[in-house]
Design a protein around this motif. Structure first.
Motif, PDB file in Angstrom:
ATOM      1  N   ALA A  73       0.819  -1.210   0.000  1.00 30.99           N
ATOM      2  CA  ALA A  73       0.000   0.000   0.000  1.00 30.99           C
ATOM      3  C   ALA A  73       0.853   1.260   0.000  1.00 30.99           C
ATOM      4  N   SER A  74       2.002   1.192   0.670  1.00 31.04           N
ATOM      5  CA  SER A  74       2.831   2.394   0.775  1.00 31.04           C
ATOM      6  C   SER A  74       3.491   2.770  -0.548  1.00 31.04           C
ATOM      7  N   THR A  75       3.412   1.893  -1.542  1.00 25.30           N
ATOM      8  CA  THR A  75       4.002   2.234  -2.841  1.00 25.30           C
ATOM      9  C   THR A  75       3.019   2.970  -3.745  1.00 25.30           C
ATOM     10  N   LEU A  76       1.774   3.078  -3.330  1.00 23.25           N
ATOM     11  CA  LEU A  76       0.807   3.807  -4.156  1.00 23.25           C
ATOM     12  C   LEU A  76       1.178   5.281  -4.203  1.00 23.25           C
ATOM     13  N   LYS A  77       1.138   5.836  -5.383  1.00 26.54           N
ATOM     14  CA  LYS A  77       1.380   7.275  -5.515  1.00 26.54           C
ATOM     15  C   LYS A  77       0.113   8.020  -5.092  1.00 26.54           C
ATOM     16  N   PRO A  78       0.243   9.009  -4.226  1.00 26.93           N
ATOM     17  CA  PRO A  78      -0.962   9.717  -3.778  1.00 26.93           C
ATOM     18  C   PRO A  78      -1.657  10.440  -4.915  1.00 26.93           C
ATOM     19  N   LEU A  79      -2.982  10.552  -4.761  1.00 27.93           N
ATOM     20  CA  LEU A  79      -3.814  11.331  -5.692  1.00 27.93           C
ATOM     21  C   LEU A  79      -3.630  10.867  -7.135  1.00 27.93           C
ATOM     22  N   THR A  80      -3.534   9.570  -7.288  1.00 29.15           N
ATOM     23  CA  THR A  80      -3.298   8.958  -8.604  1.00 29.15           C
ATOM     24  C   THR A  80      -4.363   7.905  -8.867  1.00 29.15           C
ATOM     25  N   ASN A  81      -4.805   7.822 -10.104  1.00 26.41           N
ATOM     26  CA  ASN A  81      -5.803   6.814 -10.478  1.00 26.41           C
ATOM     27  C   ASN A  81      -5.175   5.437 -10.620  1.00 26.41           C
ATOM     28  N   TYR A  82      -5.648   4.509  -9.828  1.00 28.67           N
ATOM     29  CA  TYR A  82      -5.307   3.096 -10.031  1.00 28.67           C
ATOM     30  C   TYR A  82      -6.594   2.339 -10.314  1.00 28.67           C
ATOM     31  N   ILE A  83      -6.471   1.286 -11.068  1.00 24.45           N
ATOM     32  CA  ILE A  83      -7.640   0.486 -11.419  1.00 24.45           C
ATOM     33  C   ILE A  83      -7.372  -0.984 -11.109  1.00 24.45           C
ATOM     34  N   PHE A  84      -8.410  -1.656 -10.647  1.00 26.56           N
ATOM     35  CA  PHE A  84      -8.387  -3.108 -10.553  1.00 26.56           C
ATOM     36  C   PHE A  84      -9.798  -3.584 -10.837  1.00 26.56           C
ATOM     37  N   HIS A  85      -9.943  -4.846 -11.122  1.00 29.38           N
ATOM     38  CA  HIS A  85     -11.263  -5.382 -11.450  1.00 29.38           C
ATOM     39  C   HIS A  85     -11.735  -6.298 -10.328  1.00 29.38           C
ATOM     40  N   TYR A  86     -12.938  -6.029  -9.846  1.00 31.17           N
ATOM     41  CA  TYR A  86     -13.487  -6.703  -8.692  1.00 31.17           C
ATOM     42  C   TYR A  86     -14.947  -6.275  -8.573  1.00 31.17           C
ATOM     43  N   PRO A  87     -15.856  -7.079  -8.152  1.00 30.09           N
ATOM     44  CA  PRO A  87     -15.709  -8.489  -7.790  1.00 30.09           C
ATOM     45  C   PRO A  87     -15.807  -9.425  -8.990  1.00 30.09           C
ATOM     46  N   PHE A  88     -16.058  -8.854 -10.168  1.00 31.42           N
ATOM     47  CA  PHE A  88     -16.112  -9.674 -11.382  1.00 31.42           C
ATOM     48  C   PHE A  88     -14.948  -9.297 -12.296  1.00 31.42           C
ATOM     49  N   ALA A  89     -14.627 -10.197 -13.205  1.00 32.15           N
ATOM     50  CA  ALA A  89     -13.459  -9.995 -14.063  1.00 32.15           C
ATOM     51  C   ALA A  89     -13.551  -8.726 -14.887  1.00 32.15           C
ATOM     52  N   SER A  90     -14.780  -8.278 -15.190  1.00 25.98           N
ATOM     53  CA  SER A  90     -14.941  -7.122 -16.073  1.00 25.98           C
ATOM     54  C   SER A  90     -15.432  -5.864 -15.358  1.00 25.98           C
ATOM     55  N   THR A  91     -15.581  -5.908 -14.049  1.00 26.62           N
ATOM     56  CA  THR A  91     -16.111  -4.730 -13.345  1.00 26.62           C
ATOM     57  C   THR A  91     -14.972  -3.933 -12.694  1.00 26.62           C
ATOM     58  N   PRO A  92     -14.722  -2.725 -13.220  1.00 25.86           N
ATOM     59  CA  PRO A  92     -13.560  -1.948 -12.773  1.00 25.86           C
ATOM     60  C   PRO A  92     -13.817  -1.176 -11.478  1.00 25.86           C
ATOM     61  N   CYS A  93     -12.739  -0.962 -10.752  1.00 28.35           N
ATOM     62  CA  CYS A  93     -12.778  -0.184  -9.511  1.00 28.35           C
ATOM     63  C   CYS A  93     -11.619   0.804  -9.534  1.00 28.35           C
ATOM     64  N   LEU A  94     -11.840   1.947  -8.933  1.00 31.31           N
ATOM     65  CA  LEU A  94     -10.767   2.920  -8.756  1.00 31.31           C
ATOM     66  C   LEU A  94     -10.186   2.773  -7.354  1.00 31.31           C
ATOM     67  N   LEU A  95      -8.874   2.774  -7.282  1.00 30.13           N
ATOM     68  CA  LEU A  95      -8.154   2.731  -6.009  1.00 30.13           C
ATOM     69  C   LEU A  95      -7.375   4.038  -5.901  1.00 30.13           C
ATOM     70  N   ILE A  96      -7.571   4.748  -4.810  1.00 26.47           N
ATOM     71  CA  ILE A  96      -6.970   6.082  -4.672  1.00 26.47           C
ATOM     72  C   ILE A  96      -6.388   6.241  -3.277  1.00 26.47           C
ATOM     73  N   ASP A  97      -5.148   6.706  -3.224  1.00 28.03           N
ATOM     74  CA  ASP A  97      -4.570   7.156  -1.956  1.00 28.03           C
ATOM     75  C   ASP A  97      -4.802   8.666  -1.885  1.00 28.03           C
ATOM     76  N   MET A  98      -5.702   9.077  -0.990  1.00 25.09           N
ATOM     77  CA  MET A  98      -6.109  10.482  -0.932  1.00 25.09           C
ATOM     78  C   MET A  98      -5.072  11.376  -0.245  1.00 25.09           C
ATOM     79  N   ASN A  99      -4.001  10.768   0.249  1.00 29.95           N
ATOM     80  CA  ASN A  99      -2.897  11.542   0.828  1.00 29.95           C
ATOM     81  C   ASN A  99      -3.276  12.244   2.133  1.00 29.95           C
ATOM     82  N   ARG A 100      -4.375  11.824   2.725  1.00 29.86           N
ATOM     83  CA  ARG A 100      -4.802  12.355   4.025  1.00 29.86           C
ATOM     84  C   ARG A 100      -5.818  11.382   4.610  1.00 29.86           C
ATOM     85  N   ASP A 101      -6.020  11.496   5.876  1.00 28.91           N
ATOM     86  CA  ASP A 101      -6.969  10.600   6.530  1.00 28.91           C
ATOM     87  C   ASP A 101      -8.390  10.915   6.063  1.00 28.91           C
ATOM     88  N   VAL A 102      -8.972   9.974   5.332  1.00 25.34           N
ATOM     89  CA  VAL A 102     -10.368  10.133   4.914  1.00 25.34           C
ATOM     90  C   VAL A 102     -11.198   8.972   5.468  1.00 25.34           C
TER      91      VAL A 102
END
Ligand code: FES
Length: 240
Positions: A73-102
């Motif tokens: 997790a600590s390697t994620l660049k803050p405020l950057t768009n990351y994508i992974f697919h979950y819970p299905f192979a074709s359903t995309p999700c955005l993963l974001i490090d907001m760089n502050r406690d949210v």
């Protein structure tokens, strides 16, 4: 990773403030929505159990890097768009490090994830283009640090459970429940919270998804969900 049953352990410990129960919460469970994020904050244990039940469980999938190793997790660049697919192979999700406690997960409770299927008309990140994405900087049409769908300009606040703050969408993005292992710095997806768009998504894009994913489109993600930057996954990321 530690216990496969961390989620269940946390739920069972949610109303228990004993030292043993606190120890079981070493795996912090949180959800991207601020409502569920309080699960990660032990002072609110009294309501944690009822909130945790709002999570719809899917597989426990470790978020992995491009090599298939657990993503740190600590390697994620803050405020950057990351994508992974979950819970299905074709359903995309955005993963974001907001760089502050949210109220998310990670060392700073800054990491959140949401389904990237716009609740308005189901725009989503496909390989050729993505109209929906997190924007770190303000634009002419929305403020900084928002998820903005350029298709019709629905804007969601990732620091507040992806609630709608502008545009035609009427429902927040579905949140992805994440679990964080502080020892290994790994992340795991557990399920969703909030209104899912999966059924209308599969219906609307049946042909397109079949071309892209073949028969795998509705396959449940099992043990791993690969994370990459949105700009690596999509050839064109819309700006608006
Ligand atoms: S599809 Fe996203 S705003 Fe319309």
């Amino acid at each position: 990773m530690q216990s496969q049953n961390a989620f269940e352990n946390l739920c069972s410990a949610a109303g228990d403030t004993s030292p043993a129960a606190n120890e079981r919460r070493e795996f912090l469970l949180a959800c991207s929505s601020t409502l569920l994020a309080s699960v990660a904050l032990s002072p609110l244990v009294a309501s944690a159990a009822s909130q945790a039940r709002q999570i719809k469980r899917y597989s426990n999938a470790i978020l992995s890097d491009s090599l298939g190793d657990p993503l740190r997790a600590s390697t994620l660049k803050p405020l950057t768009n990351y994508i992974f697919h979950y819970p299905f192979a074709s359903t995309p999700c955005l993963l974001i490090d907001m760089n502050r406690d949210v109220g998310g997960v990670g060392k700073r409770k800054s990491i959140v994830a949401f389904s990237a299927i716009c609740s308005h008309k189901l725009a989503y990140p496909a390989k050729e283009v993505s109209f929906i994405r997190f924007q770190a900087a303000a634009s002419a049409k929305s403020q900084a640090e928002q998820i903005h769908c350029c298709a019709d300009h629905s804007v969601y606040d990732p620091s507040a459970g992806a609630k709608v703050i502008a545009g035609p969408a009427t429902a927040p993005l579905a949140a992805i429940a994440l679990e964080y292992d502080a020892k290994s710095d790994a992340l795991r997806a557990l399920g969703t919270a909030g209104a899912e768009q999966f059924d209308p998504f599969f219906a609307k894009y049946e042909f397109k998804l079949s071309m892209e994913y073949g028969a795998r489109a509705k396959d449940r993600v099992q043990q791993r969900a690969a994370v990459q930057e949105l700009t690596q996954f999509c050839r064109n990321v819309a700006q608006c």
